[in-house]
Write an enzyme that holds these catalytic residues in place. Structure first.
Site, PDB file in Angstrom:
ATOM      1  N   HIS A  61       0.914  -1.159   0.152  1.00 13.75           N
ATOM      2  CA  HIS A  61       0.118   0.185  -0.020  1.00 13.75           C
ATOM      3  C   HIS A  61       0.899   1.228  -0.114  1.00 13.75           C
ATOM      4  CE1 HIS A  61      -4.019   2.071   1.797  1.00 13.75           C
ATOM      5  NE2 HIS A  61      -3.278   2.905   1.147  1.00 13.75           N
ATOM      6  N   LEU A  64       2.056   6.836  -4.754  1.00 10.91           N
ATOM      7  CA  LEU A  64       3.280   7.269  -5.522  1.00 10.91           C
ATOM      8  C   LEU A  64       3.276   8.597  -6.460  1.00 10.91           C
ATOM      9  CD1 LEU A  64       5.113   3.870  -6.688  1.00 10.91           C
ATOM     10  CD2 LEU A  64       5.358   5.242  -4.584  1.00 10.91           C
ATOM     11  N   ASN A  95      -5.253   6.286  -6.717  1.00 15.32           N
ATOM     12  CA  ASN A  95      -5.679   7.627  -6.417  1.00 15.32           C
ATOM     13  C   ASN A  95      -4.999   8.914  -7.048  1.00 15.32           C
ATOM     14  OD1 ASN A  95      -3.993   7.314  -4.461  1.00 15.32           O
ATOM     15  ND2 ASN A  95      -5.232   8.858  -2.903  1.00 15.32           N
ATOM     16  N   HIS A 182     -10.843   0.650   1.653  1.00 11.01           N
ATOM     17  CA  HIS A 182     -10.792   1.593   2.464  1.00 11.01           C
ATOM     18  C   HIS A 182     -11.892   1.853   3.122  1.00 11.01           C
ATOM     19  CE1 HIS A 182      -9.207   5.991   3.190  1.00 11.01           C
ATOM     20  NE2 HIS A 182     -10.639   5.929   3.610  1.00 11.01           N
ATOM     21  N   HIS A 235      -5.140  -0.471   6.212  1.00 11.68           N
ATOM     22  CA  HIS A 235      -5.008   0.293   7.317  1.00 11.68           C
ATOM     23  C   HIS A 235      -6.298   0.030   8.435  1.00 11.68           C
ATOM     24  CE1 HIS A 235      -7.674   2.876   5.110  1.00 11.68           C
ATOM     25  NE2 HIS A 235      -6.639   3.173   4.275  1.00 11.68           N
ATOM     26  N   ASN A 281      -5.341   9.278   7.589  1.00  8.68           N
ATOM     27  CA  ASN A 281      -6.673   8.798   7.465  1.00  8.68           C
ATOM     28  C   ASN A 281      -6.460   7.327   7.437  1.00  8.68           C
ATOM     29  OD1 ASN A 281      -9.443   8.477   7.217  1.00  8.68           O
ATOM     30  ND2 ASN A 281      -9.315   9.317   5.037  1.00  8.68           N
ATOM     31  N   ASP A 308       1.303   2.595   3.635  1.00 10.83           N
ATOM     32  CA  ASP A 308       0.363   3.587   3.305  1.00 10.83           C
ATOM     33  C   ASP A 308       1.174   5.058   3.103  1.00 10.83           C
ATOM     34  OD1 ASP A 308      -1.800   4.946   2.542  1.00 10.83           O
ATOM     35  OD2 ASP A 308      -3.040   4.822   4.507  1.00 10.83           O
ATOM     36  N   HIS A 312       3.461  14.272   0.587  1.00  9.94           N
ATOM     37  CA  HIS A 312       2.785  15.494   0.247  1.00  9.94           C
ATOM     38  C   HIS A 312       3.997  16.451   0.360  1.00  9.94           C
ATOM     39  CE1 HIS A 312      -1.383  14.116   0.648  1.00  9.94           C
ATOM     40  NE2 HIS A 312      -1.008  13.660   1.906  1.00  9.94           N
ATOM     41  N   GLY A 327      -1.934  11.826   5.737  1.00  3.81           N
ATOM     42  CA  GLY A 327      -0.868  11.188   5.561  1.00  3.81           C
ATOM     43  C   GLY A 327       0.516  11.380   5.924  1.00  3.81           C
TER      44      GLY A 327
HETATM   45 ZN   LIG Z   1      -6.875   4.162   2.521  1.00  2.00          ZN
HETATM   46 ZN   LIG Z   2      -3.777   4.820   1.279  1.00  2.20          ZN
END
Ligand SMILES: [Zn+2]
Ligand SMILES: [Zn+2]
Length: 437
Positions: A61, A64, A95, A182, A235, A281, A308, A312, A327
């Site tokens: 997880h 990138l 995402n 998720h 997660h 999250n 995860d 950023h 994150g």
């Molecule tokens: Zn997630």
């Molecule tokens: Zn994630």
């Protein structure tokens, strides 16, 4: 003629249940021999005495950010970060901007990763078109494409429509793919910033209740039981989610789950002021939730550790708490943090930690052993990690290969370091000033 001899490491290979001091010879990218004392003649010798040799880790997880947010991370910086963290294969979440919801973009990302020749990449595809939660994405086409997408998720947000999630599960079951959930009910988590409870009240921030996760974990477990779909819970963060997972496994529901180092090592009590590096999250939960997760990780109910990894830019992360994105970056701190905080404290044994980073995630994904996970046997691809388990050092996020600096463990004095990572038999990463540890 073998090119490299890794001499005298303690070899821990969960795939083949090996644990012992051995030499490993590598030739033409593959493992050529494993034995007590192998011939050194004509081979470059890597002195690995006192160190631990394991199969390269598999990250199930990571985010990138390419395409779309190359300022935050690229496939290159992300896959280099992976090698620095001991990972030789990575699953990237879809995402991105645009999201990985069709075969063409999944193929482009997979091709770019192959061209880079760093860690292997397994792209995860979207469940819904545009991650909008309204209609199914081209899941079969992504699976059949050259990208060979074998897992699907709308990670970043939960699939709110139970009917759509049911159809997704029925659909991917036909070709044996995996759904990664998720688990977050958006109506329950709406506008939340940290775990709902004493800490959110004290901080004056809107809370994300444990229920926001648990309601959707319950739903997805029921849907997986009904459809027979392989389900992976990303997660997990609450004690009640763990309890439901335990019960579902007991009933034979085809479910696996991951925990992140930040949820295993921190609770909402660790949030330092309004430092947004602690904004994740699902949010950091209570100490009791953290303990339940640790217990489930030790006893095998949690199948894998996942970082995860969510890089950023400083600009994005250094906003007010309410407006900062969720994150933390993770791939380069997973091993030292878990080794220092769980293994050296006696909460987890080293073999189990290596399982959680290798055979555990391989079982979750169900990737063919030729792609990942033959372990350290003759003929297997030499994707390996050599771990320095003695040296003390300081985690410095400024030195990360990742572009992300949002690491809550920055500055920690730790033990356990990636000494080097081998990909296809070549040293793809070597720790700086090795020797002095
Ligand atoms: Zn997630
Ligand atoms: Zn994630």
């Amino acid at each position: 003629m073998p090119e490299l001899l890794i001499e005298g490491a303690r070899l821990i290979d969960p795939f083949n249940r090996l644990d012992g001091v051995m030499d490993v010879a590598v030739s033409r990218g593959r493992i050529a021999a494993v034995g007590k004392t192998l011939e050194k003649e004509g081979r470059e010798v890597l002195d690995a005495r006192g160190k631990v040799l394991a199969p390269g880790f598999l990250e199930v997880h990571a985010h990138l950010r390419e395409p779309g947010r190359e300022d935050a991370e690229t496939l290159q910086s992300g896959l280099e970060a992976a090698l620095h963290g001991g990972y030789t294969a990575v699953c990237c979440m879809p995402n991105t901007e645009p999201p990985l919801d069709n075969a063409a973009i999944a193929e482009a990302v997979a091709a770019r990763a192959r061209e880079l020749g760093l860690a292997d990449l397994f792209p995860v595809g979207c469940i819904s078109r545009g991650r909008e939660g309204r209609e199914l994405a081209e899941m079969a086409l992504m699976h059949l494409s050259a990208a060979r997408v074998c897992a699907f998720s709308d990670d970043g947000s939960g699939v709110q429509d139970a009917g759509l999630m049911r159809r997704a599960m029925e659909y991917v079951t036909a070709f044996g793919a995996l759904i990664i959930s998720h688990a977050e009910d958006a109506a329950l988590s709406l506008g939340g910033q940290v775990n709902e409870g004493a800490v959110s009240t004290a901080m004056g921030l809107r809370g994300i209740p444990a229920l926001a996760e648990e309601v959707m974990v319950a739903r997805d477990l029921l849907l997986a039981e009904e459809t027979g779909c392989r389900l992976h819970l990303a997660h997990l963060s609450t004690a009640r989610s763990v309890r439901m997972l335990r019960d579902a496994k007991k009933r034979g529901v085809p479910v696996t789950a991951e925990a992140t180092p930040h949820h295993l090592l921190m609770s909402d009590r660790d949030i330092d002021g309004y430092d947004t590096v602690f904004k994740v999250n699902p949010p950091l939960r209570t100490p009791a939730d953290m303990q339940a997760l640790r217990k489930a990780t030790g006893d095998g109910i949690i199948d894998a550790v996942a970082s995860d990894h969510a890089p950023h830019t400083l600009e994005d992360k250094e906003r007010e708490f309410d407006y900062a994105p969720f994150g933390v970056v993770g791939m380069e701190s997973v091993f030292p943090m878990l080794y220092s905080e769980l293994v050296l404290t006696g909460a987890l044994d080293l073999t189990r930690l290596i399982e959680l980073l290798t055979s555990g995630p391989a079982r979750v994904l169900g990737v063919p052993a030729t792609d990942y996970g033959m372990g350290i046997i003759v003929g297997a691809r030499a994707d390996l990690v050599l771990l320095d388990v003695d040296g003390t050092w300081t985690l410095d996020a400024r030195e990360f290969a990742s572009k992300g600096r949002n690491c809550p463990f920055h500055g920690r004095v730790v033990k356990g370091r990636i000494h080097c990572t081998l990909k296809n038999g070549k040293i793809a990463y070597r720790a700086p000033n090795t020797g002095s540890a």
